[in-house]
Enzyme design. Structure first.
Site, mmCIF file in Angstrom:
data_model
loop_
_atom_site.group_PDB
_atom_site.id
_atom_site.type_symbol
_atom_site.label_atom_id
_atom_site.label_comp_id
_atom_site.label_asym_id
_atom_site.label_seq_id
_atom_site.Cartn_x
_atom_site.Cartn_y
_atom_site.Cartn_z
ATOM 1 C CG ASP A 59 1.152 7.421 -3.716
ATOM 2 O OD1 ASP A 59 0.997 8.259 -4.626
ATOM 3 O OD2 ASP A 59 0.752 7.591 -2.553
ATOM 4 C CG ASP A 62 -1.943 1.028 1.313
ATOM 5 O OD1 ASP A 62 -2.438 1.411 0.243
ATOM 6 O OD2 ASP A 62 -2.278 1.473 2.433
ATOM 7 C CG HIS A 63 -0.262 4.862 0.269
ATOM 8 N ND1 HIS A 63 -0.670 5.899 -0.520
ATOM 9 C CD2 HIS A 63 -1.343 4.499 0.994
ATOM 10 C CE1 HIS A 63 -1.951 6.164 -0.277
ATOM 11 N NE2 HIS A 63 -2.381 5.312 0.635
ATOM 12 C CG HIS A 80 -6.346 5.169 -0.851
ATOM 13 N ND1 HIS A 80 -5.166 4.698 -0.327
ATOM 14 C CD2 HIS A 80 -6.494 4.567 -2.058
ATOM 15 C CE1 HIS A 80 -4.618 3.852 -1.185
ATOM 16 N NE2 HIS A 80 -5.400 3.760 -2.245
ATOM 17 N N GLY A 81 -8.548 6.255 2.640
ATOM 18 C CA GLY A 81 -8.954 7.154 3.723
ATOM 19 C C GLY A 81 -10.334 6.877 4.281
HETATM 20 P P1 13P Z 1 -7.532 5.650 6.878
HETATM 21 O O1 13P Z 1 -6.402 5.727 7.843
HETATM 22 O O2 13P Z 1 -8.339 6.893 6.820
HETATM 23 O O3 13P Z 1 -8.350 4.423 7.107
HETATM 24 O O4 13P Z 1 -6.885 5.464 5.410
HETATM 25 C C1 13P Z 1 -6.393 4.195 5.062
HETATM 26 C C2 13P Z 1 -5.769 4.154 3.710
HETATM 27 O O5 13P Z 1 -6.129 4.868 2.793
HETATM 28 C C3 13P Z 1 -4.682 3.173 3.503
HETATM 29 O O6 13P Z 1 -4.145 3.246 2.230
HETATM 30 ZN ZN ZN Z 2 -4.296 5.236 1.433
HETATM 31 NA NA NA Z 3 -9.903 8.713 6.886
#
Ligand code: 13P
Ligand code: ZN
Ligand code: NA
Length: 284
Positions: free
Chosen positions: A104, A82-83, A208-209
């Site tokens: 990324d 991831d990333h 994401h997020g």
């Molecule tokens: P959060 O920390 O907001 O869950 O984001 C996770 C994320 O995007 C991992 O790549």
């Molecule tokens: Zn992310």
């Molecule tokens: Na978030």
């Protein structure tokens, strides 16, 4: 079995749910994710950032732990970088056995982003691995942006088509107003933009997020074409809080089997809930 995330995401896209991608850091968090997914019949993606996979645990440990966890499972499981930003590190881990990655390169200008991503896609596909890439910037607090700021930072639908076609990526992470970590208020997601992207981009889309985004907004995003939902912070906080509470109750505790267990229990409840929100239970 450990698989690439290709089939998982395409099936989610066909059937209108999302595969959750949970960020893990160690054996305990990996166990919770896999055991909970198996118990609910949910496909799952085990995600690790470079600071987990490279700096903390080591990719060989993560891959071996995931193999061990998957050996007793019926649900499809993928381990995902991831990333990751360094193409050489991604290539090295594909040879170790990772079959899914996010490159990324979104901080590079468009043409460079395309070149970097295309190179990884060509490499990954030779090893039956898949590639996610991001277009747009997923920053900290983005919900107070005006329209021109949004246009600069959020995923531009036409660029997305060009990007997907030029790179050959398997899934696209969209910037539509989510951010890593917690939000100051309720995040505002740009659903019109998501619809525009979905209408003209045919590969699976990634959110994401997703921590701290209200469930109904995550579900709306899934109904509009999001097929992978990334969750990190919403797992970390309850795990840590439960361990802290255990030490408050038991200040002399020193047995990790005792003090880690409440963290795992607290995290399991969240994993269970997120799987329900994603609609991924009983899907294999
Ligand atoms: P959060 O920390 O907001 O869950 O984001 C996770 C994320 O995007 C991992 O790549
Ligand atoms: Zn992310
Ligand atoms: Na978030």
């Amino acid at each position: 079995m450990l698989l690439s995330s290709r089939e998982m995401l395409l099936k989610a896209q066909r059937d209108g749910y999302a595969v959750p991608a949970f960020n893990i850091h160690n054996m305990e968090t990996l166990q919770v994710v896999v055991e909970t997914a198996e118990s609910m019949g949910s496909p799952v993606i085990i995600a690790g950032t470079p600071s987990t996979v490279e700096s903390y645990a080591g990719p060989v440990y993560i891959e071996a732990m995931a193999q061990a966890a998957a050996a007793n499972c019926h649900v499809p499981i993928a381990i995902h970088m991831d990333h990751f930003e360094d193409p050489d590190v991604i290539k090295k881990n594909i040879l170790i056995g990772f079959k899914s990655c996010m490159i990324d390169a979104s901080k590079h200008v468009f043409k460079e982003n395309i070149a970097i991503v295309k190179d990884i896609v060509e490499y990954a596909h030779r090893y039956d691995a898949v590639v996610e890439a991001e277009l747009g910037v997923l920053g900290g607090q983005e919900d107070n942006l005006n329209v021109s700021e949004k246009d600069a930072m959020y995923t531009n639908p036409d660029d997305a088509v060009e990007f997907v076609t030029a790179t050959g990526i398997d899934s696209l992470a969209v910037a539509i107003g989510t951010a890593h970590g917690l939000y100051k208020g309720e995040p505002k997601l740009d659903f019109d933009r998501l619809k525009e992207i979905r209408d003209i981009v045919d590969i699976p889309l990634v959110l994401h997020g997703a921590s701290d985004v209200p469930d109904h907004l995550v579900q709306k995003a899934i109904s509009m074409g999001i097929c992978k939902v990334n969750v990190a912070t919403d797992l970390k906080i309850p795990f840590a809080n439960a361990v802290k509470a255990f030490f408050v109750e038991n200040p002399d505790a020193s047995d990790p089997r005792k003090y880690m267990t409440p963290g795992k229990v607290a995290m399991e409840a969240v994993v269970r809930h997120k799987i329900t929100v994603c609609g991924s239970a009983n899907r294999y």
